[in-house]
Design a protein around this motif. Structure first.
Motif, PDB file in Angstrom:
ATOM      1  N   GLN A 151       0.706  -1.543   0.008  1.00  0.00           N
ATOM      2  CA  GLN A 151      -0.292  -0.172  -0.139  1.00  0.00           C
ATOM      3  C   GLN A 151       0.645   1.039   0.242  1.00  0.00           C
ATOM      4  O   GLN A 151       0.155   2.454  -0.369  1.00  0.00           O
ATOM      5  N   GLU A 152       1.841   1.017   0.548  1.00  0.00           N
ATOM      6  CA  GLU A 152       2.835   2.742   0.395  1.00  0.00           C
ATOM      7  C   GLU A 152       3.248   2.857  -0.937  1.00  0.00           C
ATOM      8  O   GLU A 152       3.067   4.132  -1.321  1.00  0.00           O
ATOM      9  N   ASP A 153       3.619   1.689  -1.349  1.00  0.00           N
ATOM     10  CA  ASP A 153       3.839   1.952  -2.840  1.00  0.00           C
ATOM     11  C   ASP A 153       3.561   0.848  -4.134  1.00  0.00           C
ATOM     12  O   ASP A 153       4.284  -0.139  -3.573  1.00  0.00           O
ATOM     13  N   PRO A 154       2.356   0.589  -4.650  1.00  0.00           N
ATOM     14  CA  PRO A 154       2.003  -0.457  -5.079  1.00  0.00           C
ATOM     15  C   PRO A 154       3.407  -1.486  -6.273  1.00  0.00           C
ATOM     16  O   PRO A 154       2.500  -1.530  -6.817  1.00  0.00           O
ATOM     17  N   LEU A 155       4.058  -0.570  -6.259  1.00  0.00           N
ATOM     18  CA  LEU A 155       5.594  -0.843  -7.297  1.00  0.00           C
ATOM     19  C   LEU A 155       5.844  -1.966  -7.015  1.00  0.00           C
ATOM     20  O   LEU A 155       6.796  -2.650  -7.437  1.00  0.00           O
ATOM     21  N   ALA A 160       8.697  -7.632  -6.717  1.00  0.00           N
ATOM     22  CA  ALA A 160       9.037  -8.501  -5.905  1.00  0.00           C
ATOM     23  C   ALA A 160       8.716  -9.672  -7.407  1.00  0.00           C
ATOM     24  O   ALA A 160       9.775 -10.386  -7.103  1.00  0.00           O
ATOM     25  N   LEU A 161       8.131  -9.745  -8.234  1.00  0.00           N
ATOM     26  CA  LEU A 161       8.233 -10.001  -9.666  1.00  0.00           C
ATOM     27  C   LEU A 161       9.859 -10.534 -10.297  1.00  0.00           C
ATOM     28  O   LEU A 161       9.963 -11.181 -11.104  1.00  0.00           O
ATOM     29  N   ARG A 162      10.408  -8.936 -10.573  1.00  0.00           N
ATOM     30  CA  ARG A 162      11.168  -9.017 -10.751  1.00  0.00           C
ATOM     31  C   ARG A 162      12.373  -9.776  -9.767  1.00  0.00           C
ATOM     32  O   ARG A 162      13.693 -10.034 -11.083  1.00  0.00           O
ATOM     33  N   SER A 196      10.375   0.009 -16.256  1.00  0.00           N
ATOM     34  CA  SER A 196      12.196   0.353 -15.790  1.00  0.00           C
ATOM     35  C   SER A 196      12.356  -1.118 -15.316  1.00  0.00           C
ATOM     36  O   SER A 196      13.597  -2.118 -15.031  1.00  0.00           O
ATOM     37  N   GLU A 197      11.221  -1.816 -14.446  1.00  0.00           N
ATOM     38  CA  GLU A 197      11.470  -3.215 -13.464  1.00  0.00           C
ATOM     39  C   GLU A 197      11.181  -4.357 -14.803  1.00  0.00           C
ATOM     40  O   GLU A 197      11.658  -5.447 -14.845  1.00  0.00           O
ATOM     41  N   PHE A 202      13.286  -9.425 -17.757  1.00  0.00           N
ATOM     42  CA  PHE A 202      13.641  -9.987 -18.557  1.00  0.00           C
ATOM     43  C   PHE A 202      15.014 -10.206 -18.821  1.00  0.00           C
ATOM     44  O   PHE A 202      15.609 -11.116 -19.656  1.00  0.00           O
ATOM     45  N   GLN A 203      15.364  -9.739 -18.299  1.00  0.00           N
ATOM     46  CA  GLN A 203      17.603  -9.989 -17.635  1.00  0.00           C
ATOM     47  C   GLN A 203      17.772 -10.374 -16.662  1.00  0.00           C
ATOM     48  O   GLN A 203      19.101 -11.031 -16.132  1.00  0.00           O
ATOM     49  N   GLY A 204      16.718 -11.139 -16.321  1.00  0.00           N
ATOM     50  CA  GLY A 204      17.337 -11.516 -14.626  1.00  0.00           C
ATOM     51  C   GLY A 204      17.682 -13.235 -14.934  1.00  0.00           C
ATOM     52  O   GLY A 204      17.576 -13.501 -16.203  1.00  0.00           O
TER      53      GLY A 204
END
Length: 392
Positions: A151-155, A160-162, A196-197, A202-204
């Protein structure tokens, strides 16, 4: 204990902050990477000093993010970000930065335990939320209550996926559950931040893990325009770079390069790549690449086309070395290599300039690339005069 953590410049910044009476430690991803045995790249420092106080301590500073409490300190020519202890809520693209008085308050509002590690200038690890344990078990877990962090930052849902891709870690089940509950709030996040994420995802090490979690929290159904490709991108991994990932997205959706670039607000260079990729892939589906294709398209475009084409068809993809070998065999590498100019055409034809000159330059260029004529001024003149006489 890692006594040599950080650069000499960053350690000097910590010591000068200490000498001025302020607390200061290394924090975040650099500490995490050091504990994973990786070389830390971006060194970040957090401190009890306010931005104004940081600027009083150091002569050379840049206000890169002062509204968020961050000052860039230039020490021995090295730029180091120094951020005041804070809580930072970002919602609906409005930031609400609140300075706090202790390191613990700062760390407890960070996104994940593995990113809430800190280290002193003497190399002592500060781990208030079992981040080291989660690192060892390869787990992404929210600091404190996950719903509060998201909630502080939905990004952070997408971060987490990144991290699941970049680190190849599992997402802890309560954290994942809250991600699913709050995933709709991603609609309030600027697409530039999500993009950006995506680049890093993609590069992970394991993008497929991120796509799996993305499906689990419902992103393809919630945001089909942006994430429907998550349903079937797994087969195209690993990616050479982020543009490879976006190219694969074109192949699993009905989206055009122009529309995808608009959706994700891609840079002009990224747009150029995707347009060339789209064009070259269309060529490859009709026939193998010929000399003109190797001449016309950059190596990175051809390599991605090869990777993606041969994922969908039997055969072997084109490596960058093979592509470069094809390019080396070409008689010219660019139009400037041609052994004639537009002025030569005017002299040879006895005509004035016009649209016809650019058309003939292209015809000659193709003939040279295909080996129909030698890249020699006399040979080109003879061929040109012969061809123009045939057209009369």
């Amino acid at each position: 204990m890692t006594a040599s953590f950080g650069s000499a410049a960053s350690r000097k910044i910590l010591r000068e902050l200490h000498a001025a009476g302020y607390e200061a430690v290394f924090v975040g991803g650099a500490v995490r990477d050091a504990e994973l045995g990786k070389k830390p790249l971006d060194i970040d420092i957090t401190t009890s000093a306010t931005p104004h106080q940081v600027k009083e301590v150091f002569r050379h500073t840049i206000d890169i993010g002062i509204e968020h409490g961050t000052i860039l300190v230039l020490m021995h020519g090295e730029p180091i970000e120094v951020t005041t202890y804070r809580t930072d809520s970002t919602y609906n693209e409005l930031s609400n930065t609140v300075y706090v008085t202790s390191l613990q308050e700062d760390l407890q509002h960070r996104d994940f335990t593995v990113n809430a590690l800190a280290m002193t200038v003497d190399g002592e690890l500060i781990d208030l939320f079992d981040g080291l344990k989660d690192l060892r078990h390869k787990i992404i877990r929210s600091v404190g209550k996950p719903e509060e962090r998201f909630q502080e930052d939905p990004l952070r849902i997408f971060r987490a996926l990144r991290f699941s891709s970049v680190l190849d870690f599992e997402i802890e089940w309560q954290t994942l559950h809250s991600m699913g509950q709050l995933a709709p709030s991603l609609r309030h996040v600027a697409i530039e931040r999500i993009k950006s994420e995506m680049d890093k995802l993609f590069q992970g090490l394991n993008p497929s893990r991120a796509f799996h979690y993305g499906r689990e929290i419902g992103l393809p159904k919630l945001f089909p325009e942006l994430f429907i490709a998550f349903e079937s991108l797994d087969r195209y991994t690993p990616f050479l770079h982020a543009r490879h990932g976006f190219g694969a997205m074109l192949n699993v959706t009905d989206t055009s390069a122009t529309d995808l670039a608009r959706l994700y607000k891609l840079s002009n260079e990224e747009k150029r790549f995707l347009k060339l990729y789209e064009e070259a892939y269309s060529v490859r589906t009709q026939r193998p690449f010929d000399p003109w294709d190797f001449y016309s398209y950059p190596t990175d475009v051809l390599e991605v086309v090869g990777r993606i084409y041969y994922t969908n068809h039997e055969g072997h993809d084109l490596s960058s070395q093979q592509i470069e070998q094809h390019k080396k065999q070409l008689p010219i590498l660019q139009r400037a290599d041609l052994a004639f100019t537009g002025k030569d055409l005017l002299i040879w034809s006895g005509k004035s300039g016009g649209r016809w000159t650019s058309d003939w330059i292209m015809k000659i260029e193709r003939a040279v690339v295909y080996g129909q004529i030698e890249n020699d001024a006399l040979a080109i003149k003879e061929w040109f005069i012969n061809e123009t006489s045939r057209e009369k």
